[in-house]
Design a protein around this motif. Structure first.
Motif, PDB file in Angstrom:
ATOM      1  N   LEU A 193      27.126  65.866  25.129  1.00 17.08           N
ATOM      2  CA  LEU A 193      27.754  66.073  26.431  1.00 17.08           C
ATOM      3  C   LEU A 193      28.624  67.324  26.383  1.00 17.08           C
ATOM      4  O   LEU A 193      29.428  67.483  25.460  1.00 17.08           O
ATOM      5  CB  LEU A 193      28.624  64.870  26.786  1.00 17.08           C
ATOM      6  N   THR A 210      30.485  59.556  20.738  1.00 14.00           N
ATOM      7  CA  THR A 210      30.228  60.894  21.261  1.00 14.00           C
ATOM      8  C   THR A 210      31.450  61.416  22.000  1.00 14.00           C
ATOM      9  O   THR A 210      32.067  60.705  22.773  1.00 14.00           O
ATOM     10  CB  THR A 210      28.991  60.922  22.182  1.00 14.00           C
ATOM     11  N   LEU A 211      31.810  62.624  21.699  1.00  7.51           N
ATOM     12  CA  LEU A 211      32.904  63.300  22.379  1.00  7.51           C
ATOM     13  C   LEU A 211      32.331  64.368  23.283  1.00  7.51           C
ATOM     14  O   LEU A 211      31.311  64.986  22.962  1.00  7.51           O
ATOM     15  CB  LEU A 211      33.845  63.943  21.365  1.00  7.51           C
ATOM     16  N   ILE A 212      32.991  64.602  24.399  1.00 10.33           N
ATOM     17  CA  ILE A 212      32.548  65.646  25.321  1.00 10.33           C
ATOM     18  C   ILE A 212      33.036  66.993  24.795  1.00 10.33           C
ATOM     19  O   ILE A 212      34.219  67.172  24.541  1.00 10.33           O
ATOM     20  CB  ILE A 212      33.074  65.388  26.742  1.00 10.33           C
ATOM     21  N   LEU A 242      29.211  62.851  33.506  1.00 13.37           N
ATOM     22  CA  LEU A 242      29.427  62.934  32.059  1.00 13.37           C
ATOM     23  C   LEU A 242      30.190  61.724  31.554  1.00 13.37           C
ATOM     24  O   LEU A 242      29.886  61.187  30.492  1.00 13.37           O
ATOM     25  CB  LEU A 242      30.173  64.213  31.673  1.00 13.37           C
ATOM     26  N   GLN A 243      31.191  61.287  32.315  1.00 15.71           N
ATOM     27  CA  GLN A 243      31.964  60.112  31.906  1.00 15.71           C
ATOM     28  C   GLN A 243      31.093  58.865  31.899  1.00 15.71           C
ATOM     29  O   GLN A 243      31.188  58.031  30.998  1.00 15.71           O
ATOM     30  CB  GLN A 243      33.178  59.920  32.822  1.00 15.71           C
ATOM     31  N   GLN A 245      23.368  63.578  16.044  1.00 18.47           N
ATOM     32  CA  GLN A 245      23.679  63.221  17.421  1.00 18.47           C
ATOM     33  C   GLN A 245      22.480  63.555  18.295  1.00 18.47           C
ATOM     34  O   GLN A 245      21.972  64.671  18.270  1.00 18.47           O
ATOM     35  CB  GLN A 245      24.927  63.962  17.891  1.00 18.47           C
ATOM     36  N   GLN A 270      28.953  59.069  28.837  1.00 19.19           N
ATOM     37  CA  GLN A 270      29.755  58.803  27.651  1.00 19.19           C
ATOM     38  C   GLN A 270      30.061  57.306  27.537  1.00 19.19           C
ATOM     39  O   GLN A 270      29.946  56.733  26.444  1.00 19.19           O
ATOM     40  CB  GLN A 270      31.059  59.595  27.683  1.00 19.19           C
ATOM     41  N   ASP A 271      30.394  56.658  28.623  1.00 24.16           N
ATOM     42  CA  ASP A 271      30.661  55.220  28.612  1.00 24.16           C
ATOM     43  C   ASP A 271      29.428  54.442  28.158  1.00 24.16           C
ATOM     44  O   ASP A 271      29.531  53.491  27.376  1.00 24.16           O
ATOM     45  CB  ASP A 271      31.111  54.737  29.993  1.00 24.16           C
TER      46      ASP A 271
END
Length: 97
Positions: free
Chosen positions: A61, A32-34, A18-19, A57, A22-23
């Motif tokens: 995530l 985007t925020l988890i 997920l990171q 969006q 997101q990166d």
């Protein structure tokens, strides 16, 4: 709509898949925020997914999903199959161990 489910080490939103996603999204200028699934029940999670999708969006995530939340999202995907508003939507779910 595409739904990807990460389980085990791949499902640790703090350090892994997920990171990385997101990166990548941030690097392409997408904010985007988890989503922390533990803050929502099954129906609440579906509502926040719909709100994010309606807001434009296209990749969402979600970390720390329960088995039931994952099943509900998969059911929602099936019911929204014919809705063109969700054709290009990708949801990444990290399931609890």
């Amino acid at each position: 709509m595409q739904v990807q489910v990460f389980i085990g080490n791949a499902g640790d939103g703090q350090t892994s898949k997920l990171q990385e996603i997101q990166d990548r999204l941030i690097a392409t200028g997408q904010n985007t925020l988890i989503i922390q699934a533990g803050a929502y029940g099954e129906d609440g999670l579906l509502q926040i997914l719909e709100v994010r999708a309606a807001g434009g969006q296209r990749e969402i995530l979600v970390d720390d999903c329960s088995r039931l939340q994952v099943l509900k999202v998969l059911e929602w995907r099936s019911s929204a199959e014919d809705d063109p508003n969700f054709d290009d939507l990708i949801i990444h779910l990290a399931r609890q161990d």
